[in-house]
Write a protein that holds these residues in place. Sequence first.
Motif, PDB file in Angstrom:
ATOM      1  N   TYR A 172       4.787   6.173  -3.830  1.00 47.11           N
ATOM      2  CA  TYR A 172       4.463   5.919  -2.416  1.00 47.11           C
ATOM      3  C   TYR A 172       4.697   7.172  -1.574  1.00 47.11           C
ATOM      4  N   LYS A 173       5.774   7.896  -1.890  1.00 47.57           N
ATOM      5  CA  LYS A 173       6.080   9.109  -1.130  1.00 47.57           C
ATOM      6  C   LYS A 173       4.980  10.143  -1.299  1.00 47.57           C
ATOM      7  N   LYS A 174       4.400  10.238  -2.506  1.00 45.24           N
ATOM      8  CA  LYS A 174       3.289  11.170  -2.750  1.00 45.24           C
ATOM      9  C   LYS A 174       2.127  10.889  -1.805  1.00 45.24           C
ATOM     10  N   ARG A 175       2.008   9.615  -1.431  1.00 39.24           N
ATOM     11  CA  ARG A 175       0.890   9.184  -0.594  1.00 39.24           C
ATOM     12  C   ARG A 175       1.297   9.036   0.867  1.00 39.24           C
ATOM     13  N   GLY A 176       2.489   9.506   1.185  1.00 39.72           N
ATOM     14  CA  GLY A 176       2.951   9.493   2.567  1.00 39.72           C
ATOM     15  C   GLY A 176       3.301   8.112   3.090  1.00 39.72           C
ATOM     16  N   GLU A 177       3.701   7.197   2.191  1.00 35.08           N
ATOM     17  CA  GLU A 177       4.007   5.829   2.588  1.00 35.08           C
ATOM     18  C   GLU A 177       5.405   5.415   2.138  1.00 35.08           C
ATOM     19  N   LEU A 178       5.950   4.392   2.801  1.00 37.42           N
ATOM     20  CA  LEU A 178       7.235   3.822   2.424  1.00 37.42           C
ATOM     21  C   LEU A 178       7.022   2.667   1.455  1.00 37.42           C
ATOM     22  N   TYR A 179       7.867   2.581   0.455  1.00 38.26           N
ATOM     23  CA  TYR A 179       7.836   1.487  -0.517  1.00 38.26           C
ATOM     24  C   TYR A 179       8.804   0.400  -0.044  1.00 38.26           C
ATOM     25  N   LYS A 180       8.291  -0.809   0.151  1.00 42.06           N
ATOM     26  CA  LYS A 180       9.109  -1.930   0.622  1.00 42.06           C
ATOM     27  C   LYS A 180       9.075  -3.057  -0.389  1.00 42.06           C
ATOM     28  N   TRP A 181      10.208  -3.738  -0.537  1.00 41.11           N
ATOM     29  CA  TRP A 181      10.247  -4.801  -1.531  1.00 41.11           C
ATOM     30  C   TRP A 181      11.350  -5.821  -1.264  1.00 41.11           C
ATOM     31  N   ILE A 182      11.148  -7.026  -1.807  1.00 39.83           N
ATOM     32  CA  ILE A 182      12.163  -8.080  -1.884  1.00 39.83           C
ATOM     33  C   ILE A 182      12.156  -8.554  -3.332  1.00 39.83           C
ATOM     34  N   CYS A 183      13.327  -8.783  -3.926  1.00 38.39           N
ATOM     35  CA  CYS A 183      13.395  -9.102  -5.354  1.00 38.39           C
ATOM     36  C   CYS A 183      14.303 -10.293  -5.645  1.00 38.39           C
ATOM     37  N   ARG A 184      13.872 -11.103  -6.607  1.00 41.69           N
ATOM     38  CA  ARG A 184      14.675 -12.229  -7.099  1.00 41.69           C
ATOM     39  C   ARG A 184      14.573 -12.248  -8.620  1.00 41.69           C
ATOM     40  N   PHE A 221      21.304 -14.567 -10.436  1.00 41.24           N
ATOM     41  CA  PHE A 221      20.055 -15.325 -10.457  1.00 41.24           C
ATOM     42  C   PHE A 221      19.752 -15.978  -9.109  1.00 41.24           C
ATOM     43  N   THR A 222      20.729 -16.075  -8.251  1.00 44.30           N
ATOM     44  CA  THR A 222      20.506 -16.656  -6.921  1.00 44.30           C
ATOM     45  C   THR A 222      20.643 -15.607  -5.819  1.00 44.30           C
ATOM     46  N   ARG A 223      20.846 -14.362  -6.204  1.00 43.51           N
ATOM     47  CA  ARG A 223      21.017 -13.288  -5.229  1.00 43.51           C
ATOM     48  C   ARG A 223      19.657 -12.670  -4.897  1.00 43.51           C
ATOM     49  N   ILE A 224      19.399 -12.468  -3.618  1.00 39.06           N
ATOM     50  CA  ILE A 224      18.157 -11.853  -3.172  1.00 39.06           C
ATOM     51  C   ILE A 224      18.453 -10.415  -2.759  1.00 39.06           C
ATOM     52  N   SER A 225      17.728  -9.474  -3.337  1.00 39.23           N
ATOM     53  CA  SER A 225      17.909  -8.072  -2.957  1.00 39.23           C
ATOM     54  C   SER A 225      16.637  -7.578  -2.276  1.00 39.23           C
ATOM     55  N   SER A 226      16.765  -6.518  -1.500  1.00 40.96           N
ATOM     56  CA  SER A 226      15.609  -5.977  -0.786  1.00 40.96           C
ATOM     57  C   SER A 226      15.837  -4.512  -0.483  1.00 40.96           C
ATOM     58  N   SER A 227      14.748  -3.815  -0.185  1.00 46.01           N
ATOM     59  CA  SER A 227      14.859  -2.404   0.194  1.00 46.01           C
ATOM     60  C   SER A 227      15.515  -2.296   1.569  1.00 46.01           C
ATOM     61  N   ARG A 228      16.174  -1.188   1.803  1.00 45.53           N
ATOM     62  CA  ARG A 228      16.925  -1.011   3.043  1.00 45.53           C
ATOM     63  C   ARG A 228      16.021  -0.720   4.243  1.00 45.53           C
ATOM     64  N   ASN A 229      14.756  -0.413   3.987  1.00 48.41           N
ATOM     65  CA  ASN A 229      13.871  -0.023   5.082  1.00 48.41           C
ATOM     66  C   ASN A 229      13.146  -1.194   5.723  1.00 48.41           C
ATOM     67  N   LEU A 230      13.533  -2.414   5.395  1.00 40.38           N
ATOM     68  CA  LEU A 230      12.887  -3.575   5.992  1.00 40.38           C
ATOM     69  C   LEU A 230      13.396  -3.798   7.416  1.00 40.38           C
ATOM     70  N   ASP A 231      12.492  -4.201   8.297  1.00 41.62           N
ATOM     71  CA  ASP A 231      12.871  -4.553   9.661  1.00 41.62           C
ATOM     72  C   ASP A 231      13.398  -5.982   9.698  1.00 41.62           C
ATOM     73  N   ARG A 232      14.414  -6.225  10.487  1.00 40.09           N
ATOM     74  CA  ARG A 232      14.978  -7.567  10.627  1.00 40.09           C
ATOM     75  C   ARG A 232      14.443  -8.211  11.904  1.00 40.09           C
TER      76      ARG A 232
END
Length: 272
Positions: free
Chosen positions: A98-110, A192-203
């Motif tokens: 994503y950085k190569k393309r000038g963009e931020l990578y955003k995610w939420i994971c379970r 298995f019940t923990r939700i993780s996410s990237s730090r760059n997400l807006d709240r």
Amino acid sequence: MYAVDSYHLINHIEYEYKYQGRYGARGEKRKKKKKATPEQVAKQNQYNREVKCRRLIRKNFYPGDYWVTLKNKSGARKCMEEFLKDIQKFHRGMRREYKKRGELYKWICRLEIGKRGGLHAHLVINRLPGDAQTDLIIRDVWQKVTPGGSVDYTTIREQGGGKDLAAYIVKQAGEEIEGQMHLFSKKDQKKFTRISSSRNLDRAVPVRKIYRHWTMKKILAEGPKPTPGYYIDKESIVAGVNRFTGFSYFKYTEVRIRQIDCRRQDSGGGHG
């Protein structure tokens, strides 16, 4: 007096009307409070988790973004520590692309476990703007991390939108997981019940307004009026009395008529 919290998201505005006052205050007769049972507390906590996750998705992701499942090569079994290292490598690889393309990578994971004990990860991932073939990037990065691993992906819209995805992401462990828990330590079981996410997400931060009782009474009697460019999702309208506080509440969601499908591009379809 009523406090009205509005959450302004990409394609939605969520409203929560809550009575603000002390017992015996003029304007509303407080209903009798009830002591919450452990089951009711658990149900409320689960609901709060779902709302928080839904707003996180609706604040940061678009209907055309991806819902992804990452799996190991068929027949390959990895322990929790190895699998988590693979997911971390995947995130690093995606950030580089994503950085190569000038963009931020955003995610939420379970994390989840299959009926046969195989680990896999569910992720919400933002799509690169334009025709950047994000799906191929996801596949290539994962297969570099775990050769032969598989990737399944659809869009958030195809998965029912932010509401359905949030409910799935925060769901409690199902029977298929319970039957495999003996394979994992108690420390790993919690993952298995923990939700993780990237730090760059807006709240989602609410904008609060205060209404007098008579103004609120008119709104409830005539019904809320949608913001220009939005319609009110009738299924989202909820009114009642909080059994724990004894005060009334009123909630509903507005949906953008012309959905913003992804960054720099408008689309008339999709409801998240």
